[in-house]
Design an enzyme around this catalytic site. Sequence first.
Site, PDB file in Angstrom:
ATOM      1  N   HIS A   1      25.893   4.313  -3.282  1.00 54.85           N
ATOM      2  CA  HIS A   1      25.549   3.039  -2.650  1.00 54.85           C
ATOM      3  C   HIS A   1      26.350   2.869  -1.354  1.00 54.85           C
ATOM      4  O   HIS A   1      27.522   3.221  -1.308  1.00 54.85           O
ATOM      5  CB  HIS A   1      25.901   1.859  -3.561  1.00 54.85           C
TER       6      HIS A   1
ATOM      7  N   GLU B   1      16.051   0.008   0.523  1.00 55.26           N
ATOM      8  CA  GLU B   1      17.455   0.371   0.710  1.00 55.26           C
ATOM      9  C   GLU B   1      17.674   0.941   2.102  1.00 55.26           C
ATOM     10  O   GLU B   1      16.735   1.166   2.836  1.00 55.26           O
ATOM     11  CB  GLU B   1      17.930   1.349  -0.374  1.00 55.26           C
TER      12      GLU B   1
ATOM     13  N   THR C   1       0.804  -1.222   0.000  1.00 59.74           N
ATOM     14  CA  THR C   1       0.000   0.000   0.000  1.00 59.74           C
ATOM     15  C   THR C   1       0.841   1.279   0.000  1.00 59.74           C
ATOM     16  O   THR C   1       0.314   2.371  -0.121  1.00 59.74           O
ATOM     17  CB  THR C   1      -0.965   0.031   1.206  1.00 59.74           C
ATOM     18  N   GLY C   2       2.150   1.147   0.122  1.00 65.74           N
ATOM     19  CA  GLY C   2       3.012   2.339   0.039  1.00 65.74           C
ATOM     20  C   GLY C   2       3.079   2.837  -1.393  1.00 65.74           C
ATOM     21  O   GLY C   2       2.622   2.162  -2.318  1.00 65.74           O
TER      22      GLY C   2
ATOM     23  N   GLU D   1      31.106  -2.666  -9.421  1.00 60.79           N
ATOM     24  CA  GLU D   1      31.460  -1.299  -9.053  1.00 60.79           C
ATOM     25  C   GLU D   1      32.491  -1.355  -7.942  1.00 60.79           C
ATOM     26  O   GLU D   1      32.819  -2.430  -7.430  1.00 60.79           O
ATOM     27  CB  GLU D   1      30.224  -0.490  -8.638  1.00 60.79           C
TER      28      GLU D   1
ATOM     29  N   LYS E   1      -3.849  -3.136   7.266  1.00 61.45           N
ATOM     30  CA  LYS E   1      -4.661  -2.821   6.091  1.00 61.45           C
ATOM     31  C   LYS E   1      -5.346  -4.074   5.538  1.00 61.45           C
ATOM     32  O   LYS E   1      -5.777  -4.090   4.379  1.00 61.45           O
ATOM     33  CB  LYS E   1      -3.777  -2.191   4.995  1.00 61.45           C
TER      34      LYS E   1
END
Lengths: 295, 379
Positions: free
Chosen positions: A248, A98, A17-18, A209, A43
């Site tokens: 990151h 994250e 629901t976000g 990376e 919810k």
Amino acid sequence: MTLLVGKQTRAIVQGITGNQGSFHTRLMREYGTQIVAGVTPGKGGASAQGVAVYDTVAAALERIDANASIIFVPAPFAKEAGMEAIDAGLNPVVIITEMIPARDSMVLMAYAKEHGATIVGPNTPGVITPGEAKLGIMPGDVFSPGGVGVASRSGTLTYEIASYLTRAGIGQSTCLGIGGDPITGLNFVDVLKMFRDDKSTDAVVLIGEIGGSAEEDAADFIEDTKYAKPVAAYVAGRAAPPGKRMGHAGAIITGTEGTADAKMKRFREVGVRVAEVPSELPRLLQQQKAATIQQ
Amino acid sequence: MKLFEYESKSLAQNLGINTPRGGLASTPDEARDIHKRIGGEVVVKAQVLVAGRGKAGGIKFGSKPDETRDRASEILSMTIKGERVKKVLVEQKLAIKKELFGSIVLDRVNKCQTVLASDQGGIDIEEVASKNPEKILRHRLDPVFGMRGFDARQVALKLGYGGQRLNALTDLLSNLYRLSVIYDAELVESNPLVETSDGKFVAADLRVIVDDNSLFRHPEFQERSKEASAEVTPLEAKARENGLAFVELDGDIGIMGNGAGLVMATLDMVNHYGGKPANFCDVGGGADAEHVATALQIIQGDQKVHKIFINILAGITRCDEVAKGIVEVKKVVGLKKPLVVRMQGTNFDEGKKILDSAGITTLEKMDEAARLVTSPKVA
């Protein structure tokens, strides 16, 4: 067989629901993913994007069958959301969230290992099997079905590279982000194993990376197992200064460890073709394919 | 978030970890008074977050209070690797029997915490690691159960201790581990960890780095995390206040993009074509016009920026929102530097239309745009 996600995937969205959860539920369904239920505590009984919402994963499973989860809940609750999915037997569990504390990720990964569950992420764009299904937030239209497996530590860079491949007529078997955090579920070595055993994958692209040693470990694995499928790679962050986090949490050069140059060098040593700029990857793959056919 | 030595030690003292007696001084006179109070000989240590203060002359000794005042005065006027010294720690000089190294680190590969320890402390541990890797002992901790007494004892035993000393070192290691748990530290490191001639173990130096992602559950660090630190330039601080992932670099091409990996690749590509990036700026996923406008204004406000490269691969982010942000800046304050915009993806056509009508050219390919921005054509 399709890797991690496919037509057979029946997913629950935790945190449906976000904003992000709801938006991407719509996009995942439009792409063809079966989203069978949503979970948001408090919810239960509501509906989001036409999907029934439950208070707990267990409550959802009393009504529907599911075999995977994608998590959008805020960082402070992500560890328990992951455990809830694992307890319910959902596998894989894709964690988009994250900024999860490293300690939480550490405990969650130990729990997943004990229960034999596969975690993708956290801080990942998710997984896509082009033309079949996606559990993630990637734009579907830059991907196309084919034989190249792609694994990456970054989101948008994956889309960039997938779009080069697609434009060059090179399709992808499965693309996934292992996640931009220091501690993630799947790492490059796990993914290399999956791609090796996957019949629909005939070549692999790794997008690394700076920071950590995921790329070096992948190179060691390729060398030690005489990896049978061609691998090409790109490593982002040659221009990054030491000691600074580049967006990151995991992208940081500590001391002399984790530089892009060292990673590229190690890849080259084990026969991986390394692109200087991302747009070179299609050409490298084609060269490699030609070389393999000649052999 | 890196803590200063004095902050790390104050957390440690509350957990019963031995640290040298001493105090914190901001002026030479305060340093002298601390010496008077504790007596004996003292060491004066620059309180900075950068590593390598010893080699830079940031650690000096004082045998008398007046000498300590002079040494403190010298150190307090120093700038070490760009960080101005504002405080010094004045501590009693220990009667050292042996210098050890002990740390508890977040182990990315093994997804746990690992103890790194060595009986070759007091010197740069990276040097030990590269020259004598066998001198560094690694002991992995269970990710769920953490450090148990026997874990710490195994480490103490391998460092060559027995009897009372083994127990004392075990206690200290256990407490360092407790510190890492209580404060969500990704690193707790004592170097040197001193064995004194009377058989005690003392954290003579202590470094703690708190996991930034756990700050939400640490109200005790809330004020501290807002303080501008020497590791963050004023420009970085301003950008971060505005929700941007931002790192200042020393080139002249301002960079903005969406997604950490893409922005890193953009810097690399600019470098590859002979340009020098002035910054790393990630507006994140789903940035709206306002966010883009803020980022652009921060970048063009940087004196050393001569031209700007905006690289957007729109997924959640929408090209029309990005375009609106750029046009907004043009209208309100004007575009002060030459600008190259690359956009691709969601709502590209709408975005391009907005930029076209404002007289701003949009490229669709990253390579092409990187070549253009690094060429003399854009100046």
